[in-house]
Scaffold this active site. Structure first.
Site, PDB file in Angstrom:
ATOM      1  N   TYR A  76      71.550  27.479  65.711  1.00  0.00           N
ATOM      2  CA  TYR A  76      71.241  28.132  64.429  1.00  0.00           C
ATOM      3  C   TYR A  76      70.231  29.275  64.633  1.00  0.00           C
ATOM      4  O   TYR A  76      70.410  30.377  64.101  1.00  0.00           O
ATOM      5  CB  TYR A  76      70.688  27.073  63.482  1.00  0.00           C
ATOM      6  CG  TYR A  76      70.444  27.501  62.051  1.00  0.00           C
ATOM      7  CD1 TYR A  76      71.507  27.744  61.179  1.00  0.00           C
ATOM      8  CD2 TYR A  76      69.151  27.634  61.563  1.00  0.00           C
ATOM      9  CE1 TYR A  76      71.270  28.103  59.856  1.00  0.00           C
ATOM     10  CE2 TYR A  76      68.902  27.990  60.246  1.00  0.00           C
ATOM     11  CZ  TYR A  76      69.973  28.222  59.393  1.00  0.00           C
ATOM     12  OH  TYR A  76      69.731  28.580  58.076  1.00  0.00           O
TER      13      TYR A  76
ATOM     14  N   LYS B 217      70.928  33.164  63.811  1.00  0.00           N
ATOM     15  CA  LYS B 217      70.121  33.888  62.810  1.00  0.00           C
ATOM     16  C   LYS B 217      69.358  35.043  63.456  1.00  0.00           C
ATOM     17  O   LYS B 217      69.202  36.104  62.852  1.00  0.00           O
ATOM     18  CB  LYS B 217      69.168  32.927  62.097  1.00  0.00           C
ATOM     19  CG  LYS B 217      69.874  31.882  61.223  1.00  0.00           C
ATOM     20  CD  LYS B 217      70.779  32.532  60.179  1.00  0.00           C
ATOM     21  CE  LYS B 217      71.261  31.539  59.130  1.00  0.00           C
ATOM     22  NZ  LYS B 217      72.214  32.139  58.174  1.00  0.00           N
TER      23      LYS B 217
HETATM   24  P1  NAP Z   1      74.606  25.200  51.404  1.00  0.00           P
HETATM   25  O1  NAP Z   1      74.009  24.685  50.146  1.00  0.00           O
HETATM   26  O2  NAP Z   1      75.003  24.252  52.462  1.00  0.00           O
HETATM   27  O3  NAP Z   1      75.863  26.137  51.004  1.00  0.00           O
HETATM   28  C1  NAP Z   1      76.603  26.751  52.017  1.00  0.00           C
HETATM   29  C2  NAP Z   1      77.670  27.632  51.399  1.00  0.00           C
HETATM   30  O4  NAP Z   1      78.360  28.297  52.468  1.00  0.00           O
HETATM   31  C3  NAP Z   1      78.716  26.867  50.620  1.00  0.00           C
HETATM   32  O5  NAP Z   1      79.107  27.638  49.515  1.00  0.00           O
HETATM   33  C4  NAP Z   1      79.873  26.739  51.616  1.00  0.00           C
HETATM   34  O6  NAP Z   1      81.151  26.661  51.016  1.00  0.00           O
HETATM   35  C5  NAP Z   1      79.756  28.074  52.311  1.00  0.00           C
HETATM   36  N1  NAP Z   1      80.399  28.114  53.624  1.00  0.00           N
HETATM   37  C6  NAP Z   1      80.129  27.360  54.722  1.00  0.00           C
HETATM   38  N2  NAP Z   1      80.921  27.721  55.734  1.00  0.00           N
HETATM   39  C7  NAP Z   1      81.716  28.726  55.275  1.00  0.00           C
HETATM   40  C8  NAP Z   1      82.749  29.517  55.838  1.00  0.00           C
HETATM   41  N3  NAP Z   1      83.121  29.358  57.106  1.00  0.00           N
HETATM   42  N4  NAP Z   1      83.345  30.455  55.052  1.00  0.00           N
HETATM   43  C9  NAP Z   1      82.974  30.633  53.773  1.00  0.00           C
HETATM   44  N5  NAP Z   1      81.990  29.914  53.182  1.00  0.00           N
HETATM   45  C10 NAP Z   1      81.379  28.974  53.929  1.00  0.00           C
HETATM   46  O7  NAP Z   1      73.627  26.242  52.125  1.00  0.00           O
HETATM   47  P2  NAP Z   1      72.365  27.061  51.580  1.00  0.00           P
HETATM   48  O8  NAP Z   1      71.156  26.270  51.826  1.00  0.00           O
HETATM   49  O9  NAP Z   1      72.661  27.589  50.214  1.00  0.00           O
HETATM   50  O10 NAP Z   1      72.353  28.253  52.638  1.00  0.00           O
HETATM   51  C11 NAP Z   1      72.871  29.548  52.350  1.00  0.00           C
HETATM   52  C12 NAP Z   1      72.442  30.481  53.469  1.00  0.00           C
HETATM   53  O11 NAP Z   1      71.014  30.511  53.535  1.00  0.00           O
HETATM   54  C13 NAP Z   1      72.918  30.055  54.848  1.00  0.00           C
HETATM   55  O12 NAP Z   1      73.274  31.174  55.612  1.00  0.00           O
HETATM   56  C14 NAP Z   1      71.702  29.381  55.436  1.00  0.00           C
HETATM   57  O13 NAP Z   1      71.708  29.424  56.842  1.00  0.00           O
HETATM   58  C15 NAP Z   1      70.595  30.221  54.844  1.00  0.00           C
HETATM   59  N6  NAP Z   1      69.297  29.543  54.808  1.00  0.00           N
HETATM   60  C16 NAP Z   1      69.118  28.375  54.136  1.00  0.00           C
HETATM   61  C17 NAP Z   1      67.869  27.757  54.134  1.00  0.00           C
HETATM   62  C18 NAP Z   1      67.586  26.469  53.412  1.00  0.00           C
HETATM   63  O14 NAP Z   1      66.491  25.912  53.611  1.00  0.00           O
HETATM   64  N7  NAP Z   1      68.457  25.981  52.569  1.00  0.00           N
HETATM   65  C19 NAP Z   1      66.815  28.355  54.839  1.00  0.00           C
HETATM   66  C20 NAP Z   1      67.029  29.542  55.516  1.00  0.00           C
HETATM   67  C21 NAP Z   1      68.271  30.135  55.484  1.00  0.00           C
HETATM   68  P3  NAP Z   1      81.834  25.218  50.685  1.00  0.00           P
HETATM   69  O15 NAP Z   1      81.045  24.653  49.530  1.00  0.00           O
HETATM   70  O16 NAP Z   1      83.206  25.536  50.308  1.00  0.00           O
HETATM   71  O17 NAP Z   1      81.697  24.406  51.928  1.00  0.00           O
END
Ligand code: NAP
Length: 250
Positions: free
Chosen positions: A158, A162
């Site tokens: 990851y 990133k």
């Molecule tokens: P999440 O709640 O797990 O949601 C992930 C989303 O990505 C879902 O809509 C999922 O769709 C979609 N997805 C996954 N694989 C995909 C693919 N191959 N093609 C199209 N869509 C895909 O994640 P989140 O926490 O909102 O994270 C969103 C972004 O922020 C990510 O890039 C993550 O790395 C980044 N981020 C998150 C955090 C944190 O603490 N949460 C911190 C730093 C960065 P489905 O529902 O259909 O599976």
């Protein structure tokens, strides 16, 4: 809310069926954008986001596509242009984690995280840049992570993906600036979404203790920063990465 700033513009938000992507999609729609809700598998959740936007007099459609597959990313952007005639804003947000110590990490866990987070951003940007070049206008915003800037044991896949997005942001920004297209990244800390529910309760409590502001971030706080960058207020900003983490990386 910065209402009206991006009225009528078309925004594609990858991974917008839940979490940060959902919050960004709703926020951009509230600013007047027509929004494409991309997702990989959660049909019902994606349609609920569309319904929520429409219930607030916004415009949105859902398009299923796995952004890690080039042809599906191509289909996502092409269908957006067919439906709405243009694409002005691309938010590369789709992301997954498959945490483990490197010695225990399976090759497929490395590949899945790399292809979704980094190659997905490459795929969507490459296709979206064509209509943006024609219009001589566009904004690409990559959702990276503080894991791309600082050490996170158990997340080498990851962190690498990133950090790759952050490097890609800088180089691509320099490549496309002459076409009036900006590329920036947002690097969130710990945000309260399904992605962090896998972290054991005890570890999560310890992690929150390490956040100077003393709490998790919420998806809407990320959406507001993205909304700023997507709006005309962000027009002179390119190639930058914005940390939003409650001070976690200090
Ligand atoms: P999440 O709640 O797990 O949601 C992930 C989303 O990505 C879902 O809509 C999922 O769709 C979609 N997805 C996954 N694989 C995909 C693919 N191959 N093609 C199209 N869509 C895909 O994640 P989140 O926490 O909102 O994270 C969103 C972004 O922020 C990510 O890039 C993550 O790395 C980044 N981020 C998150 C955090 C944190 O603490 N949460 C911190 C730093 C960065 P489905 O529902 O259909 O599976």
């Amino acid at each position: 809310m910065i209402a009206g700033d991006i009225q009528g513009q078309v925004a594609v938000v990858t991974g917008a069926s839940r979490g940060i992507g959902k919050a960004i999609a709703i926020y951009l729609a509230g600013m007047g954008a027509r929004v494409v809700i991309n997702y990989r598998s959660s049909d019902t959740k994606a349609l609920m986001v569309v319904d929520e936007i429409k219930a607030n007099n916004g415009e949105a459609i859902a398009i299923k596509a796995d952004v890690s597959v080039y042809t599906e990313a191509e289909e996502l952007i092409n269908r957006t242009v067919e439906e709405y005639g243009q694409i002005d804003i691309l938010i590369n947000n789709a992301g997954i984690t498959r945490d483990n110590l490197l010695l225990r990490m399976k090759e497929e866990d490395w590949d899945a995280v790399y292809t979704t987070n980094l190659k997905g951003a490459f795929n969507c940007s490459k296709v979206a840049l064509k209509p943006m070049f024609k219009k001589r206008r566009g904004k690409i915003i990559n959702i990276a992570s503080i894991a791309g800037l600082m050490a996170n044991p158990g997340q080498v896949n990851y962190s690498a993906a990133k950090a790759g997005m952050i490097g890609m942001t800088r180089s691509l920004a320099a490549e496309v600036a002459s076409r009036n297209i900006t590329v920036n990244a947002v690097a969130p800390g710990l945000i309260d979404t399904e992605m962090i529910t896998d972290i054991p309760e005890k570890t999560r409590i310890e992690m929150i203790k390490g956040i100077p502001l003393g709490r998790l971030g919420n998806p809407e706080e990320i959406a507001q920063l993205v909304g700023f960058l997507a709006s005309p207020a962000g027009d002179y900003i390119t190639g930058q990465t914005f940390v939003i983490d409650g001070g976690l990386s200090l």
